[in-house]
Design a protein around this motif. Structure first.
Motif, PDB file in Angstrom:
ATOM      1  N   ALA A 102      -1.632  -3.603   0.287  1.00 34.28           N
ATOM      2  CA  ALA A 102      -1.153  -4.577  -0.700  1.00 34.28           C
ATOM      3  C   ALA A 102      -2.264  -5.097  -1.601  1.00 34.28           C
ATOM      4  CB  ALA A 102      -0.461  -5.738   0.022  1.00 34.28           C
ATOM      5  N   SER A 103      -3.418  -5.406  -1.032  1.00 32.33           N
ATOM      6  CA  SER A 103      -4.508  -5.967  -1.832  1.00 32.33           C
ATOM      7  C   SER A 103      -5.059  -4.958  -2.836  1.00 32.33           C
ATOM      8  CB  SER A 103      -5.631  -6.465  -0.916  1.00 32.33           C
ATOM      9  OG  SER A 103      -6.135  -5.414  -0.112  1.00 32.33           O
ATOM     10  N   ASP A 104      -4.891  -3.669  -2.577  1.00 32.12           N
ATOM     11  CA  ASP A 104      -5.346  -2.649  -3.526  1.00 32.12           C
ATOM     12  C   ASP A 104      -4.566  -2.747  -4.833  1.00 32.12           C
ATOM     13  OD1 ASP A 104      -7.200  -1.570  -1.740  1.00 32.12           O
ATOM     14  OD2 ASP A 104      -5.758  -0.148  -0.925  1.00 32.12           O
ATOM     15  N   TYR A 105      -3.256  -2.915  -4.723  1.00 30.33           N
ATOM     16  CA  TYR A 105      -2.435  -3.007  -5.926  1.00 30.33           C
ATOM     17  C   TYR A 105      -2.793  -4.263  -6.729  1.00 30.33           C
ATOM     18  CZ  TYR A 105       0.406   0.524  -3.536  1.00 30.33           C
ATOM     19  OH  TYR A 105       0.830   1.652  -2.899  1.00 30.33           O
ATOM     20  N   THR A 106      -3.013  -5.356  -6.023  1.00 30.55           N
ATOM     21  CA  THR A 106      -3.387  -6.604  -6.694  1.00 30.55           C
ATOM     22  C   THR A 106      -4.694  -6.441  -7.445  1.00 30.55           C
ATOM     23  OG1 THR A 106      -2.295  -7.884  -4.950  1.00 30.55           O
ATOM     24  CG2 THR A 106      -3.869  -9.055  -6.346  1.00 30.55           C
ATOM     25  N   MET A 107      -5.655  -5.735  -6.830  1.00 27.74           N
ATOM     26  CA  MET A 107      -6.972  -5.554  -7.426  1.00 27.74           C
ATOM     27  C   MET A 107      -6.895  -4.860  -8.780  1.00 27.74           C
ATOM     28  SD  MET A 107     -10.336  -3.647  -5.816  1.00 27.74           S
ATOM     29  CE  MET A 107      -9.337  -2.312  -5.178  1.00 27.74           C
ATOM     30  N   VAL A 108      -5.937  -3.958  -8.957  1.00 26.07           N
ATOM     31  CA  VAL A 108      -5.851  -3.209 -10.219  1.00 26.07           C
ATOM     32  C   VAL A 108      -4.762  -3.749 -11.128  1.00 26.07           C
ATOM     33  CG1 VAL A 108      -6.859  -1.109  -9.279  1.00 26.07           C
ATOM     34  CG2 VAL A 108      -4.380  -1.457  -9.099  1.00 26.07           C
ATOM     35  N   GLY A 109      -4.298  -4.967 -10.856  1.00 24.88           N
ATOM     36  CA  GLY A 109      -3.409  -5.652 -11.787  1.00 24.88           C
ATOM     37  C   GLY A 109      -1.928  -5.496 -11.562  1.00 24.88           C
ATOM     38  N   GLU A 110      -1.514  -4.895 -10.462  1.00 25.71           N
ATOM     39  CA  GLU A 110      -0.091  -4.765 -10.174  1.00 25.71           C
ATOM     40  C   GLU A 110       0.446  -6.071  -9.583  1.00 25.71           C
ATOM     41  OE1 GLU A 110       1.764  -2.086 -10.996  1.00 25.71           O
ATOM     42  OE2 GLU A 110      -0.038  -1.158 -11.818  1.00 25.71           O
ATOM     43  N   GLY A 111       1.671  -6.429  -9.945  1.00 23.15           N
ATOM     44  CA  GLY A 111       2.254  -7.667  -9.453  1.00 23.15           C
ATOM     45  C   GLY A 111       2.879  -7.537  -8.077  1.00 23.15           C
ATOM     46  N   TYR A 112       3.184  -6.319  -7.681  1.00 20.96           N
ATOM     47  CA  TYR A 112       3.798  -6.055  -6.385  1.00 20.96           C
ATOM     48  C   TYR A 112       3.047  -4.905  -5.710  1.00 20.96           C
ATOM     49  CZ  TYR A 112       7.606  -8.887  -8.226  1.00 20.96           C
ATOM     50  OH  TYR A 112       8.340  -9.915  -8.758  1.00 20.96           O
ATOM     51  N   PRO A 113       3.235  -4.746  -4.405  1.00 16.48           N
ATOM     52  CA  PRO A 113       2.503  -3.672  -3.691  1.00 16.48           C
ATOM     53  C   PRO A 113       3.050  -2.283  -3.986  1.00 16.48           C
ATOM     54  CG  PRO A 113       3.942  -4.825  -2.176  1.00 16.48           C
ATOM     55  CD  PRO A 113       4.010  -5.581  -3.467  1.00 16.48           C
ATOM     56  N   ASN A 114       3.023  -1.911  -5.249  1.00 18.49           N
ATOM     57  CA  ASN A 114       3.442  -0.580  -5.675  1.00 18.49           C
ATOM     58  C   ASN A 114       2.979  -0.363  -7.114  1.00 18.49           C
ATOM     59  OD1 ASN A 114       5.525  -1.673  -7.539  1.00 18.49           O
ATOM     60  ND2 ASN A 114       6.613  -2.183  -5.642  1.00 18.49           N
ATOM     61  N   PHE A 115       3.078   0.874  -7.572  1.00 23.34           N
ATOM     62  CA  PHE A 115       2.844   1.201  -8.975  1.00 23.34           C
ATOM     63  C   PHE A 115       4.201   1.235  -9.672  1.00 23.34           C
ATOM     64  CE2 PHE A 115      -1.010   3.523  -7.250  1.00 23.34           C
ATOM     65  CZ  PHE A 115      -1.927   2.601  -7.754  1.00 23.34           C
ATOM     66  N   ASP A 116       4.383   0.372 -10.660  1.00 24.04           N
ATOM     67  CA  ASP A 116       5.638   0.325 -11.402  1.00 24.04           C
ATOM     68  C   ASP A 116       5.624   1.454 -12.431  1.00 24.04           C
ATOM     69  OD1 ASP A 116       7.844  -0.276 -13.010  1.00 24.04           O
ATOM     70  OD2 ASP A 116       7.626  -2.426 -12.643  1.00 24.04           O
ATOM     71  N   LEU A 117       6.485   2.441 -12.214  1.00 23.51           N
ATOM     72  CA  LEU A 117       6.487   3.627 -13.072  1.00 23.51           C
ATOM     73  C   LEU A 117       7.037   3.355 -14.467  1.00 23.51           C
ATOM     74  CD1 LEU A 117       7.575   6.405 -10.539  1.00 23.51           C
ATOM     75  CD2 LEU A 117       5.287   5.606 -11.137  1.00 23.51           C
ATOM     76  N   ARG A 118       7.636   2.190 -14.653  1.00 25.16           N
ATOM     77  CA  ARG A 118       8.115   1.834 -15.995  1.00 25.16           C
ATOM     78  C   ARG A 118       6.948   1.516 -16.928  1.00 25.16           C
ATOM     79  NH1 ARG A 118      11.970  -3.025 -14.467  1.00 25.16           N
ATOM     80  NH2 ARG A 118      10.070  -3.473 -13.255  1.00 25.16           N
ATOM     81  N   TYR A 119       5.809   1.150 -16.325  1.00 24.36           N
ATOM     82  CA  TYR A 119       4.661   0.726 -17.130  1.00 24.36           C
ATOM     83  C   TYR A 119       3.404   1.551 -16.878  1.00 24.36           C
ATOM     84  CZ  TYR A 119       7.802  -3.291 -17.123  1.00 24.36           C
ATOM     85  OH  TYR A 119       8.907  -4.093 -17.210  1.00 24.36           O
ATOM     86  N   ASN A 120       3.421   2.404 -15.861  1.00 22.61           N
ATOM     87  CA  ASN A 120       2.244   3.206 -15.518  1.00 22.61           C
ATOM     88  C   ASN A 120       2.505   4.686 -15.730  1.00 22.61           C
ATOM     89  OD1 ASN A 120       0.054   1.442 -14.258  1.00 22.61           O
ATOM     90  ND2 ASN A 120       1.851   0.767 -13.086  1.00 22.61           N
ATOM     91  N   THR A 121       1.646   5.345 -16.487  1.00 23.36           N
ATOM     92  CA  THR A 121       1.686   6.796 -16.588  1.00 23.36           C
ATOM     93  C   THR A 121       0.906   7.377 -15.408  1.00 23.36           C
ATOM     94  OG1 THR A 121      -0.350   6.930 -17.878  1.00 23.36           O
ATOM     95  CG2 THR A 121       1.719   6.617 -19.099  1.00 23.36           C
ATOM     96  N   LYS A 122       0.951   8.685 -15.270  1.00 24.26           N
ATOM     97  CA  LYS A 122       0.163   9.319 -14.215  1.00 24.26           C
ATOM     98  C   LYS A 122      -1.324   9.057 -14.433  1.00 24.26           C
ATOM     99  CE  LYS A 122       1.239  13.305 -12.411  1.00 24.26           C
ATOM    100  NZ  LYS A 122       1.435  14.782 -12.161  1.00 24.26           N
TER     101      LYS A 122
END
Length: 234
Positions: free
Chosen positions: A164-184
């Motif tokens: 969970a803290s990894d996602y927070t570190m790179v600016g994600e609001g939840y513990p996942n990569f939101d594919l609506r806003y993130n490209t590969k």
């Protein structure tokens, strides 16, 4: 005051003061020094070096005083490194006055002499702070500019699952990569940041990392976990 509290105190200080985090706290800090507390004495005379302050967009630039700390006479006199005075050997000692947190990654800009015909150019490199036990075994270490790129090779030599803290570190609001806003490409860049923050000293050219992560939503690209990434030197 124990070590944990002292680190917490310094972290709060840094949040509000970016140039010299300890400047306005130095009197209070000195008041709390204990005669036998080498840790306090060590920190009170040094600036904190952090990735937030000295990152790729704003590297720490060596000063004349930094060069003069070198044991190499050429570096100290001419204020640059060269083939005969390589930066990977002599740069760490020029920044030993900067205190870092264990594993801290900092970008350093320095002058490099190419020879009489090539002149002097500005170069940058990454250094990381290594703190071993006992506490006086602390030093900066030059590390290659590693990059993890997508690979078809699925015979991984290392594995990592994001927390969970990894996602927070790179600016994600939840513990996942939101594919609506993130490209590969966005995800690979963020994974680079995460892996380097945890395993910079473990990286070696040619390694294959199997990285598992959570996603949310859908985007224009098909992005699946795990992803396989090869370590190269950029």
């Amino acid at each position: 005051m124990n070590l944990f509290k002292s680190i917490l105190f310094l972290s709060v200080a840094f949040t509000f003061f970016s140039c010299d985090p300890l400047d306005e706290y130095r009197d209070d800090l000195n008041d709390n020094l204990e005669a036998d507390d080498d840790w306090y004495i060590f920190i009170s005379e040094r600036d904190l070096a952090t990735e937030a302050e000295y990152n790729a967009n704003s590297p720490y630039v060596l000063t004349d005083e930094d060069y003069e700390m070198s044991s190499n006479k050429s570096v100290a006199d001419y204020k640059n490194f060269s083939d005969s005075a390589p930066f990977d050997e002599y740069l760490p000692e020029t920044i030993h006055n900067l205190y870092g947190n264990n594993g801290e990654l900092v970008t350093v800009q320095f002058a490099y002499f190419l020879g009489s015909e090539g002149g002097t150019v500005d170069s940058t490199c990454f250094v990381t702070y290594v703190r071993e036990t006992p506490a006086d075994s602390s030093y900066w270490q030059v590390v290659p500019n590693y990059e993890l790129i997508e690979s078809d090779n699925k015979e991984s030599t290392n594995t990592y699952t994001l927390i969970a803290s990894d996602y927070t570190m790179v600016g994600e609001g939840y513990p996942n990569f939101d594919l609506r806003y993130n490209t590969k490409a966005d995800i690979i860049e963020k994974i680079n940041t995460i892996i380097k923050s945890h395993h910079m000293l473990d990286l070696e050219e040619g390694q294959i990392w199997q990285v598992s992560f959570a996603t949310y939503g859908e985007g224009s690209e098909v992005i699946t976990s795990p992803m396989y990434l090869e370590v190269i030197i950029d």
